[in-house]
Every structure is written in C-alpha cells, then in structure tokens.
Design a protein around this motif. Sequence first.
Motif, mmCIF file in Angstrom:
data_model
loop_
_atom_site.group_PDB
_atom_site.id
_atom_site.type_symbol
_atom_site.label_atom_id
_atom_site.label_comp_id
_atom_site.label_asym_id
_atom_site.label_seq_id
_atom_site.Cartn_x
_atom_site.Cartn_y
_atom_site.Cartn_z
ATOM 1 N N THR A 1 -49.054 -12.933 3.176
ATOM 2 C CA THR A 1 -50.209 -13.497 2.956
ATOM 3 C C THR A 1 -51.209 -12.589 2.332
ATOM 4 O OG1 THR A 1 -51.085 -12.900 5.248
ATOM 5 C CG2 THR A 1 -50.201 -15.199 5.021
ATOM 6 N N GLU A 2 -52.210 -12.998 1.517
ATOM 7 C CA GLU A 2 -53.194 -12.185 0.618
ATOM 8 C C GLU A 2 -54.385 -13.173 0.441
ATOM 9 O OE1 GLU A 2 -53.027 -11.231 -3.568
ATOM 10 O OE2 GLU A 2 -52.372 -9.252 -2.765
ATOM 11 N N ILE A 3 -55.377 -12.407 0.548
ATOM 12 C CA ILE A 3 -56.699 -12.916 0.009
ATOM 13 C C ILE A 3 -56.971 -13.232 -1.356
ATOM 14 C CG2 ILE A 3 -59.084 -12.821 0.317
ATOM 15 C CD1 ILE A 3 -57.733 -13.321 3.024
ATOM 16 N N PRO A 4 -56.997 -14.416 -1.925
ATOM 17 C CA PRO A 4 -57.271 -14.506 -3.652
ATOM 18 C C PRO A 4 -58.384 -14.004 -3.923
ATOM 19 C CG PRO A 4 -57.339 -16.677 -2.370
ATOM 20 C CD PRO A 4 -57.074 -15.794 -1.183
ATOM 21 N N GLU A 5 -58.585 -13.486 -5.012
ATOM 22 C CA GLU A 5 -59.761 -13.081 -5.793
ATOM 23 C C GLU A 5 -60.983 -13.896 -5.849
ATOM 24 O OE1 GLU A 5 -59.124 -10.834 -9.376
ATOM 25 O OE2 GLU A 5 -56.893 -10.302 -8.875
ATOM 26 N N GLN A 6 -60.603 -15.191 -6.051
ATOM 27 C CA GLN A 6 -61.770 -16.209 -6.106
ATOM 28 C C GLN A 6 -62.439 -16.439 -5.025
ATOM 29 O OE1 GLN A 6 -58.540 -16.736 -6.485
ATOM 30 N NE2 GLN A 6 -58.124 -18.624 -5.701
ATOM 31 N N THR A 7 -61.897 -15.887 -3.560
ATOM 32 C CA THR A 7 -62.574 -15.937 -2.592
ATOM 33 C C THR A 7 -63.947 -15.804 -2.332
ATOM 34 O OG1 THR A 7 -60.332 -15.707 -1.409
ATOM 35 C CG2 THR A 7 -62.309 -15.494 -0.038
ATOM 36 N N GLN A 8 -64.941 -16.490 -1.898
ATOM 37 C CA GLN A 8 -66.443 -16.161 -1.582
ATOM 38 C C GLN A 8 -66.576 -15.613 -0.447
ATOM 39 O OE1 GLN A 8 -68.629 -16.544 -4.681
ATOM 40 N NE2 GLN A 8 -66.454 -16.714 -5.546
ATOM 41 N N SER A 9 -66.114 -16.038 0.824
ATOM 42 C CA SER A 9 -66.501 -15.609 1.983
ATOM 43 C C SER A 9 -65.093 -15.750 2.844
ATOM 44 C CB SER A 9 -67.535 -16.501 2.656
ATOM 45 O OG SER A 9 -67.158 -17.959 2.683
ATOM 46 N N LEU A 10 -65.168 -14.813 3.798
ATOM 47 C CA LEU A 10 -64.206 -14.985 5.050
ATOM 48 C C LEU A 10 -64.713 -15.061 6.406
ATOM 49 C CD1 LEU A 10 -61.847 -12.142 3.711
ATOM 50 C CD2 LEU A 10 -61.414 -14.423 3.398
ATOM 51 N N THR A 11 -64.483 -15.743 7.210
ATOM 52 C CA THR A 11 -64.894 -15.698 8.598
ATOM 53 C C THR A 11 -63.920 -15.418 9.633
ATOM 54 O OG1 THR A 11 -66.263 -17.850 8.066
ATOM 55 C CG2 THR A 11 -66.020 -17.163 10.413
ATOM 56 N N PHE A 12 -64.376 -14.156 10.337
ATOM 57 C CA PHE A 12 -63.369 -13.616 11.439
ATOM 58 C C PHE A 12 -64.193 -14.097 12.728
ATOM 59 C CE2 PHE A 12 -63.066 -11.193 7.630
ATOM 60 C CZ PHE A 12 -61.627 -10.920 7.496
ATOM 61 N N THR A 13 -63.175 -14.310 13.728
ATOM 62 C CA THR A 13 -63.681 -14.747 15.050
ATOM 63 C C THR A 13 -63.176 -13.682 16.020
ATOM 64 O OG1 THR A 13 -63.580 -17.186 14.327
ATOM 65 C CG2 THR A 13 -63.606 -16.526 16.791
ATOM 66 N N PHE A 14 -63.903 -13.280 16.967
ATOM 67 C CA PHE A 14 -63.387 -12.190 17.814
ATOM 68 C C PHE A 14 -63.282 -12.989 19.195
ATOM 69 C CE2 PHE A 14 -65.276 -9.869 14.546
ATOM 70 C CZ PHE A 14 -64.897 -8.479 14.530
ATOM 71 N N LYS A 15 -62.118 -12.813 19.894
ATOM 72 C CA LYS A 15 -61.686 -13.408 20.947
ATOM 73 C C LYS A 15 -61.666 -12.283 22.140
ATOM 74 C CE LYS A 15 -60.079 -17.502 18.800
ATOM 75 N NZ LYS A 15 -58.881 -18.441 18.799
ATOM 76 N N ASN A 16 -61.909 -12.802 23.419
ATOM 77 C CA ASN A 16 -61.481 -11.960 24.688
ATOM 78 C C ASN A 16 -60.959 -12.881 25.639
ATOM 79 O OD1 ASN A 16 -63.907 -13.305 25.550
ATOM 80 N ND2 ASN A 16 -64.845 -11.527 25.770
ATOM 81 N N GLU A 17 -60.245 -12.254 26.676
ATOM 82 C CA GLU A 17 -59.809 -12.999 27.719
ATOM 83 C C GLU A 17 -60.567 -13.416 28.839
ATOM 84 O OE1 GLU A 17 -56.209 -10.839 29.052
ATOM 85 O OE2 GLU A 17 -54.987 -11.226 27.253
ATOM 86 N N VAL A 18 -60.579 -14.678 29.237
ATOM 87 C CA VAL A 18 -61.316 -15.276 30.261
ATOM 88 C C VAL A 18 -60.516 -16.047 31.130
ATOM 89 C CG1 VAL A 18 -63.441 -15.183 28.738
ATOM 90 C CG2 VAL A 18 -61.992 -17.272 28.996
ATOM 91 N N PHE A 19 -61.016 -16.093 32.415
ATOM 92 C CA PHE A 19 -60.054 -16.863 33.621
ATOM 93 C C PHE A 19 -60.872 -18.039 33.767
ATOM 94 C CE2 PHE A 19 -58.769 -17.798 37.882
ATOM 95 C CZ PHE A 19 -57.390 -17.579 37.818
ATOM 96 N N ARG A 20 -60.260 -19.356 33.310
ATOM 97 C CA ARG A 20 -60.880 -20.565 33.516
ATOM 98 C C ARG A 20 -59.625 -21.551 33.926
ATOM 99 N NH1 ARG A 20 -65.882 -20.569 31.534
ATOM 100 N NH2 ARG A 20 -66.161 -19.097 29.916
ATOM 101 N N ASN A 21 -60.189 -22.443 34.798
ATOM 102 C CA ASN A 21 -59.357 -23.593 35.372
ATOM 103 C C ASN A 21 -57.783 -22.752 35.785
ATOM 104 O OD1 ASN A 21 -61.167 -25.367 34.588
ATOM 105 N ND2 ASN A 21 -60.318 -25.405 32.369
ATOM 106 N N ALA A 22 -57.833 -21.776 36.615
ATOM 107 C CA ALA A 22 -56.599 -21.173 37.020
ATOM 108 C C ALA A 22 -55.726 -20.414 36.065
ATOM 109 C CB ALA A 22 -55.805 -21.965 38.127
ATOM 110 N N THR A 23 -56.449 -20.382 34.699
ATOM 111 C CA THR A 23 -55.358 -19.751 33.663
ATOM 112 C C THR A 23 -56.438 -18.770 32.909
ATOM 113 O OG1 THR A 23 -56.011 -21.499 32.027
ATOM 114 C CG2 THR A 23 -54.265 -22.018 33.552
#
Length: 367
Positions: free
Chosen positions: A314-336
């Motif tokens: 995988t690679e980012i093409p040159e014509q790309t205008q923006s990238l969105t990155f999402t940061f996640k962490n582990e949470v305990f919900r509904n017994a999982t």
Amino acid sequence: MKRFFYLIILALLPATAFSQNSDDKYLEGAVNLVDGRVIFDREITVKGLDATQVFNALSEWAALEYTGEGRQLISNDKSVNRITVRGMEKAQVRVGLFPSKININYFLVADCHDGGCSLSFMRFVYTNNPSSDNPNEQIKAEDYITDRYALNKTKTKLVGGTGDYRRQTINLVNSVTEKARAALLSYAADLDNGGNMQSAQTPVQTVSATVVEKTSAGATQHEGHHMANIRPADKTQFTGFTNTSETEPLTVEGFTVIAPEKIPGNIIKIVEENGIFLTAVNGEKLESEIAGEGGLGVYNGKPALFFNLKEAGTEIPEQTQSLTFTFKNEVFRNATIQMEEWMMIVCIPRVAGGSLVIGEIDQVLIR
C-alpha cells in the motif's frame, strides 16, 4: 552478580576455542575510545555530489531504513547538514558453547559535506544479554568490547563472549556504513543517468525532533480497502507533495476541535500502548481502516504526524489532498474490551516513500 560469574567463566575458558585467523580486523585498534566512550568513525566518499545532494540522499535512506522497533530517525537538520538516527540490530553471540541472541542499540550521526559524509556510531548498549538476570538491563560497550575486556593480555586474540560482542558490533558498523555508501552511489548513478533530478535540485525538507514509536495496535488487517485511494507501492524514493490547499473542516459528534499544540503531552505512551489507523483519504472514509505505526513530531517547522503503513503493498498516491488518522484505545464496555476512537488528526501529506508518510497536521479533534 550473574554477569560477574559469567566473566570469570569466560576467563577460564581456553582462548583458542574462540580464536579465528579472520579475527585480525577485530584486534587492537579496531575499537576507539574518545573521552572514555566507544565511538566508531567512518568516512564515505562519493565524487560528484555536493553537501545538499548527500544530505538529501541520506535523509531518504535514513527515513526508510530506520523505522520499526528500536529504530528511529531522530532529526535531519539541513542548517548543518546533519542526520541523527537511533538504531537497533539483533546479533548472535556465544556464551561458552551456546549461541544466544542479543540486541545492539546505538546512535548514528551523519555529517554531510561535498563529496561524501562522516559517520559517527556511538552510545552502544546491549540488551537481552544472556549474562544478565534482567533482559532489559543495558550493558555499555565501554564495559564489554574495549581492548581491556575483549582481548587477551597480549592483544592477539579475542576473548570468548565479550569478544563476540566486539566482533558483532564492528560487523554492524561496517554493514551500516556499506548500506549508506550504496544509497549514495545509487543516488549519484541515478543523477548520471538523468533521473531523480528534482531531488538533486530541490532539497528534502527538514525533519526536527521526530518521534516514531512502535504501537501495539493489535488490529486484524481487513480486506476490501477503498483501492481508489490506496494503490500498490511501486517505488521506494521519497516524493515531495506540492499540495498547499486547506482541507475542509472536519466535524464529528462528540469530538472537540483543538490546536495541535494541545495534543496530550503523554502521546508517545498513549500511541505505544494503543492504536493509530488510517481511516479516510481526501475526506472519503475507507471501507476498512489500515493499521500502522506512527508518532508525532515537527516537519518543516510545523507539527507533523509520521505514519508507517503496516499492510504490505500500500502507498499514498501523490494526488492525495488529505489523510485522516484515528487514534484508539481499549475500553471495557458490555463485558468486553473494545477499541474506541478518542482522537482524530487530519494531515496534509508532504513527503511519502514506500509505506512511510509524513503529514503536516491540519486539524485535531479529541473526545
């Protein structure tokens, strides 16, 4: 204490068991002490390249070479044509008759000048040592591979164990030096053949105090990515993006817009223990998010995000205008235990090479 007994055992073992005729290059004079510190200096000469071209070529090489566990491009400062990296290599040494794996950690400083560069390898420490009760204990090179510890009294043979550390360290220095030399020769040959002229005329922009830390995203790689935005990689050289347009403001329910300077100060620890994912390209959400390794730093004087795609091809093409990155962490919900988004960063890509992307931070949203 364990190391003490280990050294005693090594001293009692026959030196001939560890001696080889090919060990001459590892004997007296192979390890230099400068103000009491082990430092290896190497010089690379490549005719036809000026200091800027050498800096550009080594910046590209270092950014691609020094990623992953224990490997990091710390800075490349164009004002002094200096590049600094942190490296880690695995090596095999013998403890008595038994081979063991160790980690050789070091720093490398490259000072670029017309016609080549000067390399200085320093701050060597060894971890995962079989002679230690603690695999994370750091043993300094000054206490292991100098003439005092790694050579016999007549300085004609390597001592078992510590001699292996010395041999593997010197091999590492020579190997990295040859890789850097090959990168410069390839760059020069490309120029001679009329290629990569833009790189020769337009210096690679400066990265200062970058942070690229290993994450433990732990996400399974999904099929069905939006391939209109992510295409197979077909080159390894860095490409500069000329995009200067601003991205559309991002609005997400439950998230608040903050300035990049307000990103939590413990971000390195947070990213290391959780996950960072590429979730949208040009504002269009991917069918499957892509896990990666990354961190935050400064690029061209502005806050930046460094991201290494973990999925091959995988690679980012040159014509790309923006990238969105999402940061996640582990949470305990509904017994999982679930991975939940807590921060989003929209970047304007500035430099990309293979799977590595450097993006100027444009927007930050935090829950």
